[in-house]
Every structure is written in structure tokens, then in C-alpha cells.
Design an enzyme around this catalytic site. Structure first.
Site, PDB file in Angstrom:
ATOM      1  N   SER A 151       0.832  -1.221   0.000  1.00 33.85           N
ATOM      2  CA  SER A 151       0.000   0.000   0.000  1.00 33.85           C
ATOM      3  C   SER A 151       0.854   1.253   0.000  1.00 33.85           C
ATOM      4  O   SER A 151       2.032   1.214   0.371  1.00 33.85           O
ATOM      5  CB  SER A 151      -0.878   0.047   1.248  1.00 33.85           C
ATOM      6  OG  SER A 151      -1.751  -1.041   1.281  1.00 33.85           O
TER       7      SER A 151
HETATM    8  N1  SAH Z   1      -0.420  -4.851   3.937  1.00 30.61           N
HETATM    9  C1  SAH Z   1       0.226  -5.389   2.777  1.00 30.61           C
HETATM   10  C2  SAH Z   1      -0.738  -5.387   1.626  1.00 30.61           C
HETATM   11  C3  SAH Z   1      -0.509  -6.491   0.696  1.00 30.61           C
HETATM   12  S1  SAH Z   1      -1.740  -6.600  -0.575  1.00 30.61           S
HETATM   13  C4  SAH Z   1       1.448  -4.571   2.462  1.00 30.61           C
HETATM   14  O1  SAH Z   1       1.491  -3.406   2.837  1.00 30.61           O
HETATM   15  O2  SAH Z   1       2.360  -5.091   1.839  1.00 30.61           O
HETATM   16  C5  SAH Z   1      -2.891  -7.706   0.132  1.00 30.61           C
HETATM   17  C6  SAH Z   1      -2.400  -9.061   0.518  1.00 30.61           C
HETATM   18  O3  SAH Z   1      -3.528  -9.839   0.912  1.00 30.61           O
HETATM   19  C7  SAH Z   1      -1.721  -9.844  -0.601  1.00 30.61           C
HETATM   20  O4  SAH Z   1      -0.462 -10.222  -0.191  1.00 30.61           O
HETATM   21  C8  SAH Z   1      -2.645 -11.047  -0.820  1.00 30.61           C
HETATM   22  O5  SAH Z   1      -1.950 -12.214  -1.178  1.00 30.61           O
HETATM   23  C9  SAH Z   1      -3.301 -11.181   0.538  1.00 30.61           C
HETATM   24  N2  SAH Z   1      -4.574 -11.890   0.546  1.00 30.61           N
HETATM   25  C10 SAH Z   1      -5.587 -11.836  -0.342  1.00 30.61           C
HETATM   26  N3  SAH Z   1      -6.593 -12.623   0.042  1.00 30.61           N
HETATM   27  C11 SAH Z   1      -6.209 -13.212   1.204  1.00 30.61           C
HETATM   28  C12 SAH Z   1      -6.823 -14.148   2.092  1.00 30.61           C
HETATM   29  N4  SAH Z   1      -8.050 -14.635   1.883  1.00 30.61           N
HETATM   30  N5  SAH Z   1      -6.128 -14.512   3.199  1.00 30.61           N
HETATM   31  C13 SAH Z   1      -4.893 -14.024   3.453  1.00 30.61           C
HETATM   32  N6  SAH Z   1      -4.263 -13.139   2.650  1.00 30.61           N
HETATM   33  C14 SAH Z   1      -4.916 -12.741   1.539  1.00 30.61           C
END
Ligand code: SAH
Length: 196
Positions: free
Chosen positions: A42
Site C-alpha cells: 500500500s
Molecule cells: N499490507 C500489505 C498489503 C498487501 S496486498 C502490504 O502493505 O504489503 C494484500 C495481501 O492480501 C496480498 O499479499 C494477498 O496475497 C493477501 N490476501 C488476499 N486474500 C487473502 C486471504 N483470503 N487470506 C490471506 N491473505 C490474503
């Protein structure tokens, strides 16, 4: 949480530590960046905003869904007692584990799996943060939120969501308010965007 402490931590935490080599030069840009596997880290201002909305304190236990790069996780670990973070893509979780251990955090527990179902074994949580967009608030997460607890979650369509601040009141009733428009990658899994 002291607002200045949060800003201070925000300024000191080097975002490039959470990026792969080819994107490190853009670490200071206030924009999302690729972290591989079609996922993104993000933008820093949004991480700051979400952390502020959670109103964390040192006694709290926090559940994070979507560990991703681990950047948001670092903020949670700094201002709460314990963080439980779930990531569905194993490779991302393993990289985040290495980075956060390298930074000295010892109060984070990691799980690889479907976070749309929460992490029932350690519930209830004082705070829950979801860092991927859902079509509705997953019921298991509402169940795993403690009374008096807060959840921050983007809810809407795959291309645009409302960032919701959900509160479970002391009597167990729920209230929620949208605090802004956001664009997150999709929440997968049982209570997310299945089959996508
Ligand atoms: N807070 C993170 C955002 C990553 S984007 C950062 O700042 O880097 C969102 C993340 O959610 C991705 O890595 C994706 O793989 C994960 N994601 C999506 N669906 C999910 C689920 N059902 N359970 C766990 N993680 C999930």
C-alpha cells in the site's frame, strides 16, 4: 497511541526494506508498488491512516489479514502487544517473516492460509485489519472481533472500495462508517472473491 510516536515511526521505517530490488528506488513515492504475485504494498499515507484509525495501544491483540510485504505489520507490531497475521501466498509470508525478524520484532505470529476465515484459535481480537478488498465484511471476522473492538476493512467492488471502520459495541451490536474511497487488491478465499 501518541500521534507523534506514530509519525516518528513512519518517518524512520525504511519502506525499501519491504520491496524487491527493482522497486527500491521508488520506496519514497506515496504510491502502491508491486511486491510480486500480482500483489501490491500500500501507499505509505494509507498505511498511516489505517494505523491511526485502529487507535492501537500496548495491551492489544491484533489480527491482520494480508501480510503481503509486512510493511503494515511492522506498524501493528510496534504499537500493539501481539500481532497475528495471515497471508494466503506462502512465498510472500516467508519473505515478510524474514524481514520483520531482521527488524527485531518478536511479537508477530504468522500463518499461511485463507484469512477471510480469520484465525479462530487466538480469537477474540481487540483490532482486526484487512489489507485486501472484500465484497462484504466476512462473518468469521465479525465473530472474532472482541466487544468494544474495531476493524478496518475495504469493502466494495474489485475496482473501488469504501474503507470501513467497523465497531463491535459493548453489547455486541455493530456499527460501521465509511471513511474514504480506496483501491485494494482482492481478498481471496471462502469469504472473499472466490474463483477469481
Ligand atoms: N499490507 C500489505 C498489503 C498487501 S496486498 C502490504 O502493505 O504489503 C494484500 C495481501 O492480501 C496480498 O499479499 C494477498 O496475497 C493477501 N490476501 C488476499 N486474500 C487473502 C486471504 N483470503 N487470506 C490471506 N491473505 C490474503
Amino acid at each position: 497511541m501518541e500521534r507523534d510516536e506514530l509519525l516518528d515511526f513512519f518517518r524512520k521505517l525504511d519502506r525499501s526494506l519491504f520491496l524487491d530490488k527493482e522497486f527500491r528506488e521508488y520506496a519514497d513515492c506515496d504510491s502502491p508498488l508491486p511486491i510480486g504475485y500480482r500483489q501490491t504494498i500500500s501507499q505509505p499515507s494509507l498505511v498511516l491512516e489505517k494505523t491511526r484509525l485502529l487507535n492501537l495501544s500496548r495491551e492489544m491483540r491484533v489480527l491482520e489479514i494480508g501480510t503481503g510485504s509486512g510493511y503494515q505489520t511492522a506498524f501493528l507490531a510496534r504499537f500493539a502487544r501481539e500481532v497475528y497475521t495471515v497471508e494466503i501466498i506462502e512465498e510472500l509470508s516467508l519473505k515478510a517473516q524474514k524481514r520483520l525478524a531482521g527488524l527485531g520484532f518478536k511479537n508477530i505470529r504468522f500463518k499461511v492460509g485463507d484469512g477471510s476465515q480469520g484465525w479462530p484459535e487466538h480469537a477474540p481480537y481487540d483490532r482486526i485489519i484487512v489489507t485486501a478488498g472484500a465484497s462484504k465484511v466476512p462473518d468469521p471476522l465479525l465473530e472474532q472481533l472482541s466487544c468494544g473492538g474495531l476493524m478496518v476493512i475495504p469493502v466494495g467492488t474489485p475496482s473501488l472500495q469504501d474503507l470501513l471502520l467497523v465497531e463491535k459495541n459493548k453489547d455486541g451490536s455493530l456499527s460501521q462508517k465509511p471513511v474514504g474511497k480506496v483501491v485494494f487488491v482482492e481478498l481471496k478465499g471462502e469469504y472473499g472473491w472466490r474463483n477469481r
